[in-house]
Enzyme design. Sequence first.
Site, short mmCIF file in Angstrom:
data_model
loop_
_atom_site.label_atom_id
_atom_site.label_comp_id
_atom_site.label_asym_id
_atom_site.label_seq_id
_atom_site.Cartn_x
_atom_site.Cartn_y
_atom_site.Cartn_z
N HIS A 164 21.91 30.63 -58.25
CA HIS A 164 21.62 31.59 -57.20
C HIS A 164 21.17 31.31 -56.11
CE1 HIS A 164 21.96 34.32 -60.79
NE2 HIS A 164 21.92 35.37 -59.77
N ASN A 196 18.25 23.13 -61.11
CA ASN A 196 18.49 24.70 -61.06
C ASN A 196 17.41 25.43 -62.29
OD1 ASN A 196 19.56 27.26 -60.54
ND2 ASN A 196 20.85 27.36 -62.37
#
Lengths: 319, 319
Positions: A164, A196
Amino acid sequence: MNTSGKLFINNRRLWSWMRASVLSIGAFSIGVYYERKCHLYADVVAPGPTTTTTTLNIGTHGDDVIDSPKPSLHGSGSSNNHMAQISRFGFPSMDSLRSYRNFLLSYDRRNRIANWVLEYVTNDDLNADDYNRKGIEFREDQSFHRYFRSTNQDYKGSGYDRGHLAAAGNYRNNPEHIKETYVLSNIAPQIGRGFNRDKWNDLEKYCRRKIRELKSSSGLWICTGPLYLPQKDAVSGKKFIHYEVIGHNHVSVPTHFFKVLLYPGHNGQWFMECFLMPNQIINDKTSIHSYRVDPEIIERSAGILLFNQIPRHQLLINP
Amino acid sequence: MNTSGKLFINNRRLWSWMRASVLSIGAFSIGVYYERKCHLYADVVAPGPTTTTTTLNIGTHGDDVIDSPKPSLHGSGSSNNHMAQISRFGFPSMDSLRSYRNFLLSYDRRNRIANWVLEYVTNDDLNADDYNRKGIEFREDQSFHRYFRSTNQDYKGSGYDRGHLAAAGNYRNNPEHIKETYVLSNIAPQIGRGFNRDKWNDLEKYCRRKIRELKSSSGLWICTGPLYLPQKDAVSGKKFIHYEVIGHNHVSVPTHFFKVLLYPGHNGQWFMECFLMPNQIINDKTSIHSYRVDPEIIERSAGILLFNQIPRHQLLINP
């Protein structure tokens, strides 16, 4: 001087026209508001970008004006206010802009990922009794031509996470707002373990800690995006940009990511923190603060200007 | 429903407001026209981009609409007409747009060169008694922030030519129009001998031959730009984009260039020719026609749509 020129040298007429203009531009906006009200929140379950009209000047002189046109956003009252708030200190750029409920996104159609995503997050956004992301699916951004879209298939078997840019965890008080962050234009290929799911996640948590420290009346502006940084070849001394592309649609794997925070202090002072992290496995013991950089490094590399409607000398940078 | 909602359900009031709006938007436009008239052709010797106001819709639904908004260009009469003619079949994209007298340019602030340049060239542009480019100097595009500009210093000692995207030779009937093409935002690093001075030059000459073949009432649309194409690694099977950057400002050296021609035939038919050439030394004996490709290859790679206001099936492609 032609006839229309003479007409306007008559000051009384000019003012009469201008008065009419000012009045009716207002009327026009209200008309737009009325028209939009019926459609705006129609697609809550699979929210696409809201319809937004932007008026911008291109090709004017004066650097700062050109590179950060201030669009006038029309929309429903609350949506309009929120977009105005998100973009309060300027747009990093105006390329293929999309406005979502909680973030603005500029899309890079060649690289199939965003140029940047801009958010404004408050304490309210973080209040949640039960926060659950399970079952939310990543979906294509239908607002882009199929030539330029990334798909789930592109990521499959690539070895990269769907990371994201606007973090899902920033909107835990509203399941629909969480869902919205799962649009693939808000997603970029990121190293999973070590980035991430670890150090980049730490940086997202750090943002939320900062938000919780703020007075309830204020929020945090976050600008996040990819970078493609050059490396010097040891033999030739030349510099090269080198990055992988994945899937049928050639979705670019950025070499680095940036995240820039802007927030008010307790005595009228403003703070900006600029992070630049390599899209690599990062040692868990490394402090995120060792990834803070001068904003100019991000601005030059990304081709954007950061919160440039605040004079830079009025900001405390990386305090 | 809130108070303002009720207000507009009253149809008579709504129409009264809308009538006022329509009238005064017109008035406003005329005001803009008047204001602009004084400044537009002020800087003929060192022409910068003309001041242009663009109104575009962003974030609407429907792919083709989103990816090629049709801006309404306001400017002086003749400039306005020419811009409308250049962009008659759509804009490839809307990123950092600049409008010059004879070309429209979309700038890539990260790579410090254009995304594309769009021209409309007629027989008149090619008529010249004495055509001379000597003494014309390349100059920085002052309309971009200094972080994102390329400079002559960036090219110095790089080994690359400063290659034109909108070709100087297309405007030989007017020294000022030739000068305008020397702005560095219209320039990209090109291999000199074997490309810029040879095969690419052949392609530019081919365009001018096509123009001379056209009826005098018509012209040729040309869209030119850089590409950064991926290559497959033989060992890993992964694809990578790899290109050099030159100078202090990291000006990108494209791996390839494209040039797309659009022109009318003699019986109402339209033709499109799409060329894609590597930024390499090309054997002089190779025909330029061997570099013709399907438009979709250029569109996907460049992140643009080509003349997309003409349905593709109505075009004779690479005849």
